[in-house]
Design a protein around this motif. Sequence first.
Motif, short mmCIF file in Angstrom:
data_model
loop_
_atom_site.label_atom_id
_atom_site.label_comp_id
_atom_site.label_asym_id
_atom_site.label_seq_id
_atom_site.Cartn_x
_atom_site.Cartn_y
_atom_site.Cartn_z
N PHE A 115 -10.82 14.60 -28.90
CA PHE A 115 -10.81 15.10 -27.51
C PHE A 115 -9.85 16.27 -27.34
O PHE A 115 -10.27 17.38 -27.00
N LEU A 116 -8.56 16.05 -27.57
CA LEU A 116 -7.56 17.06 -27.24
C LEU A 116 -7.75 18.32 -28.09
O LEU A 116 -7.64 19.44 -27.60
N ARG A 117 -8.03 18.13 -29.38
CA ARG A 117 -8.17 19.26 -30.29
C ARG A 117 -9.28 20.21 -29.84
O ARG A 117 -9.21 21.41 -30.05
N THR A 118 -10.32 19.66 -29.22
CA THR A 118 -11.47 20.48 -28.86
C THR A 118 -11.42 20.91 -27.40
O THR A 118 -12.40 21.43 -26.87
N THR A 119 -10.29 20.65 -26.71
CA THR A 119 -10.20 21.01 -25.29
C THR A 119 -9.40 22.30 -25.14
O THR A 119 -8.30 22.42 -25.68
N GLU A 120 -9.96 23.26 -24.41
CA GLU A 120 -9.25 24.50 -24.12
C GLU A 120 -8.16 24.19 -23.10
O GLU A 120 -8.40 23.44 -22.16
N PRO A 121 -6.96 24.77 -23.26
CA PRO A 121 -5.94 24.55 -22.22
C PRO A 121 -6.36 25.21 -20.92
O PRO A 121 -7.02 26.25 -20.91
N GLY A 122 -6.00 24.56 -19.81
CA GLY A 122 -6.27 25.15 -18.50
C GLY A 122 -7.61 24.76 -17.91
O GLY A 122 -7.86 25.01 -16.73
N VAL A 123 -8.49 24.12 -18.70
CA VAL A 123 -9.79 23.70 -18.16
C VAL A 123 -9.59 22.47 -17.28
O VAL A 123 -8.77 21.60 -17.60
N MET A 124 -10.31 22.42 -16.16
CA MET A 124 -10.10 21.34 -15.21
C MET A 124 -11.23 20.30 -15.30
O MET A 124 -12.38 20.65 -15.58
#
Lengths: 422, 414
Positions: free
Chosen positions: A37-46
């Motif tokens: 999950f975290l590895r594939t999540t762009e920062p700042g996306v809501m």
Amino acid sequence: MTAQATSRNSGQYISPARERAMGVFFLIVAAAMWFFFLRTTEPGVMTTFGMTPGGSKVKAPDWVFETALALQVLIFLTAFLGVYQLARGFKQYTNLVLGIVSGFFIFAFLAWGTSGVSLNLAGLLRVMVIRSVPLTLGALSGILCERSGVFNIAIEGMMLTAAFTATLFGSVTHNLWIGLVTGMLSGLLLGGVLAVLAIKYKVNQIIAGTVINIFSTGLTSFLSAKFLQKYQHLNDPGRFPNWDFPGLSQIPFIGPIFFSHNLYVYAMYVLVVVLTVALFYTRWGLRLRSVGEHPKAADTLGIPVNRTRYMAVLLGGLVAGFAGTYFTLGSVGRFDEVLTAGRGFIALAAMIFGNWNPFGAFGAGLLFGFSDSLAGKLTILRVPIHNKFLEMAPYLVTIIVLAGVIGRAQPPAAGGKPYEKE
Amino acid sequence: MRNLGQQPAQSLRGFFIFLEEVRRSPLTVTFLAIFTGLFLGGIIAALSSEPMYEAFRLSVGEGLKAGAQAAWNTYRALFLGAFGDPVKISAAFASGDWLQINRALSPFFESLVQATPYIFAGLAVAFGFRVGLFNIGAEGQIFVGALAAVWAGVFIKGLPALVHAPLAFLIGGLGGALWGFVPGWLKAKTGAHEVIITIMMNYVAFRLSEYLLTGYLRDPNKTTPISAPIETTAWIPRLFPDPNRFHWGFFIALGIAYLVYLLLFKTTWGFELRTVGANPHAAHYAGMNIVRSTVITMSLSGMLAGFAGANEVLGVNRNLGVAFSSGYGFDSIALALLGNSHPLGVVLAALLFGFLRNGAIQMQLTAGIPIDIISIIQAMILAFIAAPAIIRTLYRLKPPKEVELTVRSEGETA
């Protein structure tokens, strides 16, 4: 025998080896949350969760948060629980913590799947409650039978017959309540068949259940193809209306999810509580359970074993009948061939997953209802999981639980054996 | 009865001894169970016919007559559907035209086609029963067997038919074996009840087949979720031209039934398995390995069910669609009990069920009676076989001399 009895009474004993294994498992879950999950999540996306189910008057504002941040918090908490479990151990609360960790994982999965889009969380949970109804009620039927020592794999057949009977009589009389009562009575009747075959004739209980399942599928499909297809007015019983529970239904988010439903949902809440009290806090319940655990001892104390079992199985049939009427009177409002579609067997799974305990079955019903509800929404989330795998989840989880990988299922000791007086 | 006519008194006594034997024989119960099931099925057919109710308005006699007529029509349609029309058959033979004969006899052969998966699946359940295991998962194992076989039939290319068809058949069996191995292994290692595990495995198999048939195995040229047709080299050959679908699978099934008979009753190993089934404690103390026999039995049972799936794919349908096996696995429980879990009994019971099923399919087309009536009949036969006391009370039979085979299916292994 004694070890089993004591362990059930004094909370669950967790062996040190299992405690360590659980700690490692929590850490693996944390790592998996990071990796997938975290590895594939762009920062700042809501992530946006809708908190008002569609069509509800009780509004609640949407819940918007940053996906990565939420994931970080969840991973930290899970890892902390894992480390604590390894260092100190949660002892008898291990299974509870396991439930919390599973909840974290599911929430992380939802947050990740919803990143950048919006998901109506309240709608999802509302459908979860609705889908859990036949599973929980079916499981309660199973609990009544199996706690008294009679396997009931015929929940599916009883539900199917009751769904049909309720539709037919409800349509003919134009009265939902008559439909409900006749449906329940048809469940009772099949409960009687199961009881007579299993107790009087000492037929293998799995075979007795199979007889009822094959018979019910055949009879309802036969009559439905013969009559209901041709005379559509016989297949139109109507549905029980929704009823807002005064006060409680006005709570934002919670109200529409739990307290704005039809009769069946409230009946489910009541039955779970009533059965818990009846089974575990009354003399009646103690006798019923003793017959399922050690019939010889119960007999020695003067408890009529077979009569108790008859009563339990008949009651179980009545509850399964009630669960069956939900499919038509509480849900779609018409009968179609084999419309239970294996729900009776998921109910069986919920009974096992809930460890033959009404509240446990309710929890399992909600969990399986959730996976069912989520399977319908997966296309919105665009996550790389096929909904067929989510539909498999209840069955796989049950196999895992039965095999004792996570927690050990404890069936009633005398289940499946006819009682012979010596 | 040989001495009939010698001495009246003696022959009469002989007759009574014979009658006594009949009344005690378990076979009598079996036949009466089938008869009673069929009889009650007729009553249901009568009760659900509209003309009967109209005739009852005239008089009771007319009503009963109309009811009997409805039951007669049902079974007539069933019989003609299962065996073919005798008039047509004799006319076809009289004409001497092969095409005509083939067409007139095809209902009979179609019944054998329907009986073939029943033989495999019935053997699967019966084999488990003999070792004291309740394999209620034949349905799921059939699905996985069919999935494996269709995979082998579609994706393995370029083999000669002599290799490809047996290979695809075996791969189907292995798929079923895998689905039987898991519950067997879990039962042996953890004591998890095989009934619940196999029920759950059934539904996993259904979802898996839906997943594969909408994805990996799906024929991209079709709008419905159905697999591509298998290579012709993987076909189990048919014996006659269309529309007769009779294929070699029937003889394979008979051969495998014989092999199961040899294994169970003519080898030391089979003796060991049956001992575990009859008395696990005694078997344990005799040094027999219960864990191993449980795992092997469930795997072999799954394999037999997997053959049923492979047989349907390679011999009959030649592709695989969703929900292709409507209840073979569940009916096979009834069938195994009806056949007393003996391979010969299973074959006979499978023939009965095959004829019933094919007859019912034709009956639905010609007489408009829903096919589901045979499920009702089968359920009642199963109930009577499982509770012979009902039949004995009904027909005033004496209890049998020997103890009947009972299915042991309790929570834990020894």
